[in-house]
Motif scaffolding. Structure first.
Motif, short mmCIF file in Angstrom:
data_model
loop_
_atom_site.label_atom_id
_atom_site.label_comp_id
_atom_site.label_asym_id
_atom_site.label_seq_id
_atom_site.Cartn_x
_atom_site.Cartn_y
_atom_site.Cartn_z
N UNK A 185 0.83 -1.21 0.00
CA UNK A 185 0.00 0.00 0.00
C UNK A 185 0.87 1.26 0.00
N UNK A 186 1.96 1.24 0.78
CA UNK A 186 2.87 2.38 0.80
C UNK A 186 3.46 2.62 -0.58
N UNK A 187 3.91 1.54 -1.22
CA UNK A 187 4.50 1.65 -2.55
C UNK A 187 3.47 2.14 -3.56
N UNK A 188 2.28 1.52 -3.54
CA UNK A 188 1.25 1.88 -4.51
C UNK A 188 0.80 3.32 -4.38
N UNK A 189 0.49 3.74 -3.15
CA UNK A 189 -0.01 5.11 -2.94
C UNK A 189 1.08 6.14 -3.27
#
Length: 241
Positions: A47-51
């Motif tokens: 989620x950190x990478x995607x956002x």
């Protein structure tokens, strides 16, 4: 094509810890996922990478699409080809090239390097969706805004950006799904302790596919399909408006 997904979903509800035979219906494997620290940690990283990648790519991809559509400059054709090249280059080539580049400059691998690598292809996808929207917009609307006293920045923010908003959101959702599902690029650019969800799944299936992995895969497929559907709906509604 869809039959393996159906089999995967079917066995994710199997009581047996092995997928060889059916022993009854259960939700235990889905419940087990939410108490698995490794799964939750890898989900957090994804989620950190995607956002992060999508947020940065939304700004750069939109500006790239507008610049290519509205302005002429030397080398525009070459830049356009290079900007959309990640759409056709195999993921393994991008992964190896990125790793070699990071190694050449002695950049330590971490979750930040995954974000940087994902920005490369996220910009291309967002830029492509926004560009397709720009081709259907009337450029005279911006000219009218300038004639009425707006400066170029005001014309962009108040006239062009609201019309591009559906395409930007749709492109961001599409890019987020691609980032969430990516395994190859993330595995080449990840540092110690920065496993993403696809990497965690791959590490576990080496010893055999268990029902909890089946359940996790079903959740990923469902979420990805839902987000992709929402992105397409937003894009279509935006074009209709």
């Amino acid at each position: 094509m869809y039959l393996p997904i159906g089999v995967l979903a079917f066995y994710s509800f199997n009581k047996s810890p092995y997928s060889a035979g059916w022993e009854g219906f259960t939700f235990n494997w889905y419940q087990k996922l939410f108490s698995d620290d490794r799964i939750l940690s890898s989900l957090k990283n994804s989620l950190i990478v995607g956002v992060s990648a999508v947020t940065i790519s939304a700004v750069l991809g939109t500006l790239m699409a507008v610049g290519l559509a509205r302005y002429n400059f030397p080398g525009k054709g070459l830049y356009r080809g290079m900007a959309y090249l990640p759409l056709i280059i195999p993921d393994i080539a991008i992964a190896v090239a990125t790793l070699v580049f990071l190694a050449a400059f002695a950049v330590p691998l971490s979750i930040s390097t995954i974000v940087a690598a994902h920005i490369v292809f996220c910009i291309a996808y967002i830029g492509l969706v926004v560009s397709s929207r720009l081709t259907n917009l009337d450029p005279h609307l911006e000219e009218a805004a300038l004639d009425l006293g707006a400066n170029p920045l005001q014309a962009f923010i108040q006239v062009l950006l609201p019309q591009l908003a559906p395409a930007i959101v749709a492109g961001c959702l599409l890019a987020f799904v691609l980032s969430l599902d990516d395994f190859l690029i993330a595995s080449f650019t990840a540092g110690s302790g920065s496993n993403t969800l696809p990497m965690e799944i791959f590490s576990r299936i080496r010893t055999g596919v268990k029902p909890d992995i089946n359940a996790l895969s079903v959740i990923l497929i469902t979420v990805s399909s839902f987000i992709a559907g929402i992105a397409e709906l937003i894009r279509v509604k935006g074009e209709q408006r």
